[in-house]
Motif scaffolding. Structure first.
Motif, PDB file in Angstrom:
ATOM      1  N   GLY A 249      16.842  53.316  88.272  1.00 48.19           N
ATOM      2  CA  GLY A 249      17.471  54.450  88.048  1.00 48.19           C
ATOM      3  C   GLY A 249      18.391  54.321  86.933  1.00 48.19           C
ATOM      4  N   GLU A 250      19.149  52.993  86.843  1.00 48.58           N
ATOM      5  CA  GLU A 250      20.096  53.013  85.735  1.00 48.58           C
ATOM      6  C   GLU A 250      19.368  52.584  84.431  1.00 48.58           C
ATOM      7  N   VAL A 251      18.142  51.805  84.310  1.00 43.98           N
ATOM      8  CA  VAL A 251      17.377  51.650  83.385  1.00 43.98           C
ATOM      9  C   VAL A 251      16.955  52.729  82.689  1.00 43.98           C
ATOM     10  N   THR A 252      16.277  53.836  83.737  1.00 45.70           N
ATOM     11  CA  THR A 252      15.993  55.083  83.101  1.00 45.70           C
ATOM     12  C   THR A 252      17.031  55.973  82.246  1.00 45.70           C
ATOM     13  N   ARG A 253      18.179  55.769  83.033  1.00 46.27           N
ATOM     14  CA  ARG A 253      19.422  56.496  82.439  1.00 46.27           C
ATOM     15  C   ARG A 253      19.757  55.720  81.121  1.00 46.27           C
ATOM     16  N   GLU A 254      19.633  54.403  80.910  1.00 44.55           N
ATOM     17  CA  GLU A 254      20.062  53.882  79.847  1.00 44.55           C
ATOM     18  C   GLU A 254      19.213  53.995  78.383  1.00 44.55           C
ATOM     19  N   LEU A 255      18.028  53.938  78.999  1.00 45.13           N
ATOM     20  CA  LEU A 255      16.841  53.997  77.694  1.00 45.13           C
ATOM     21  C   LEU A 255      16.691  55.449  77.423  1.00 45.13           C
ATOM     22  N   LEU A 256      16.407  56.488  78.500  1.00 47.66           N
ATOM     23  CA  LEU A 256      16.378  57.776  78.038  1.00 47.66           C
ATOM     24  C   LEU A 256      17.673  58.524  77.404  1.00 47.66           C
ATOM     25  N   GLY A 257      18.642  57.842  77.679  1.00 50.83           N
ATOM     26  CA  GLY A 257      19.865  58.653  77.291  1.00 50.83           C
ATOM     27  C   GLY A 257      20.184  57.877  75.898  1.00 50.83           C
ATOM     28  N   GLY A 258      19.595  57.073  75.185  1.00 49.75           N
ATOM     29  CA  GLY A 258      20.028  56.506  74.009  1.00 49.75           C
ATOM     30  C   GLY A 258      20.966  55.463  74.093  1.00 49.75           C
ATOM     31  N   SER A 259      21.349  54.880  75.352  1.00 47.77           N
ATOM     32  CA  SER A 259      22.682  53.992  75.348  1.00 47.77           C
ATOM     33  C   SER A 259      21.957  52.731  75.159  1.00 47.77           C
ATOM     34  N   ALA A 260      20.854  52.518  75.049  1.00 44.47           N
ATOM     35  CA  ALA A 260      20.077  50.906  75.016  1.00 44.47           C
ATOM     36  C   ALA A 260      18.714  50.876  74.372  1.00 44.47           C
ATOM     37  N   THR A 261      18.337  49.937  73.944  1.00 41.74           N
ATOM     38  CA  THR A 261      16.996  49.929  73.088  1.00 41.74           C
ATOM     39  C   THR A 261      16.051  48.747  74.077  1.00 41.74           C
ATOM     40  N   MET A 262      16.843  48.160  74.886  1.00 40.19           N
ATOM     41  CA  MET A 262      16.202  46.789  75.563  1.00 40.19           C
ATOM     42  C   MET A 262      16.781  46.708  76.932  1.00 40.19           C
ATOM     43  N   ILE A 263      16.293  45.791  77.767  1.00 34.95           N
ATOM     44  CA  ILE A 263      16.674  45.797  79.131  1.00 34.95           C
ATOM     45  C   ILE A 263      16.813  44.102  79.507  1.00 34.95           C
ATOM     46  N   SER A 264      17.871  43.872  79.923  1.00 36.10           N
ATOM     47  CA  SER A 264      17.917  42.342  80.491  1.00 36.10           C
ATOM     48  C   SER A 264      17.626  42.350  82.072  1.00 36.10           C
ATOM     49  N   ILE A 265      16.657  41.519  82.388  1.00 40.01           N
ATOM     50  CA  ILE A 265      16.293  41.239  83.882  1.00 40.01           C
ATOM     51  C   ILE A 265      16.736  40.147  84.331  1.00 40.01           C
TER      52      ILE A 265
END
Length: 365
Positions: A249-265
């Protein structure tokens, strides 16, 4: 293949030097060894590293959560009933490291039972990953010397620079010193652990625009939604969400909200099951990922490389797999070895690792 017993064993191993980042520092690896026993006599293992300043967990809370909440819910289940396991774990909020270690220990036990490596069970893409090494918060000369030593001894050519704990100018100067000493062929990126304001981060990235930084990770506070979005919109450097993106859910928020362009797993906080969900989520959105590290020991690092190497998308970039080099010791019978800038997945069933009983007896609390 039923789970008959779960252990949460606290242990403590000192670091050779303090590991510092903007959100805190670590002097001792006060981790928890998790062991899942099946009725076939198989024992799966994993490691839970508490990070109270990031996720609120402590060594004591991890032990208490596993022994008091999670073990009673999981004992009696089959190693194959992973969806049931996750549903029962999710009844309790938080406790990401405790849940992740249980998930990975179950996967290890399953691999041992089937006589197959976890990497093959997860995806089977590769058997090794390139390694990134973390430096930061030391005099420029010391950071450069460490990076040069690591490059010469282990062949590592990707470096993550910790920033955000001290004045912006000092971090910029350190990055500039590293680029000057290591040359253009080395990859550099920065991680702020939420330590800068958006304006400080913008000023730093502008000042380092000629250094060829490949990533900028978690520079601003996770809850500064507008500030993070503003920063992403004004910088060409790919922005990695780490502590702000710990669930799908947080990944969705960050990406679709424009707060990030990549994800650290980080498998230390999302195990193999949820990490795979996040990876596939990122793939579906056309977003890159990087395999992060929660200052894991060798057990946790073996988990990270097993997952990262298993998938095409997670193996493209160098993974953060060298933090264990700063520990004075570890619990494995055969230590992990980095060579040629790479860390290979351990051969053998499960994670391919074994716990040294004498070391465990020495370091357990």
């Amino acid at each position: 293949m039923k789970i008959v017993k779960i252990e949460a064993i606290p242990f403590a191993i000192p670091y050779r030097k303090p590991l510092r980042f903007a959100s805190g520092e670590v002097h001792i690896a006060d981790h928890v060894l998790v062991r899942v026993h099946s009725d076939d006599g198989v024992v799966g293992v994993a490691e839970a590293p508490p990070r109270p300043y990031t996720y609120g967990e402590t060594q004591a809370s991890i032990v208490a959560a596993i022994e008091g909440l999670f073990a009673p819910e999981l004992v009696g289940l089959s190693l194959l009933e992973r969806e049931v396991m996750h549903a029962r774990l999710d009844r309790t909020v938080g406790n990401p490291a405790a849940k992740a270690a249980l998930d990975m220990a179950v996967w290890d036990a399953l691999g041992r039972t089937l006589d197959l490596p976890v990497t093959q069970l997860l995806g089977g893409w590769a058997d090794r990953m390139r390694v990134a090494h973390m430096v930061g918060f030391a005099p420029d000369a010391e950071m450069v010397a460490e990076a040069e030593h690591v490059r010469e001894r282990y062949g590592i050519t990707t470096f993550k620079v910790k920033v955000g704990r001290r004045p912006v100018e000092l971090d910029v100067r350190a990055c500039r010193a590293l680029r000057s000493a290591l040359g253009p062929e080395v990859e550099l990126y920065v991680d702020g652990n939420r330590g800068w304001t958006p304006s400080e981060a913008a000023r730093a990235l502008d000042a380092m625009s000629d250094l060829g930084l490949t990533l900028a990770e978690e520079l601003c506070p996770a809850d500064d939604v507008l500030g993070r979005r503003w920063l992403v919109g004004r910088t060409p450097v790919p922005t990695v969400a780490d502590e702000s993106a710990t669930t799908p859910g947080e990944v969705t928020r960050e990406l679709l909200g424009g707060s990030a362009t990549m994800i650290s797993i980080k498998t230390a906080r999302t195990g193999f099951g949820t990490s795979q969900r996040i990876l596939h989520q990122a793939e579906g959105l056309g977003v890159e990922v990087v395999m992060g590290n929660q200052i894991d020991g060798q057990i946790g690092t073996a988990c990270t490389v097993a997952f990262g190497a298993a998938h095409r998308a997670s193996s493209r970039r160098a993974g953060e797999l060298s933090n264990f080099l700063d520990m004075a010791d570890d619990l494995l019978t055969e230590p992990l070895q980095i060579a040629g800038g790479e860390l290979a997945v351990r051969p053998g069933p499960g994670l391919g690792i074994e716990i040294d009983p004498d070391k465990l007896a020495h370091y357990r609390l």
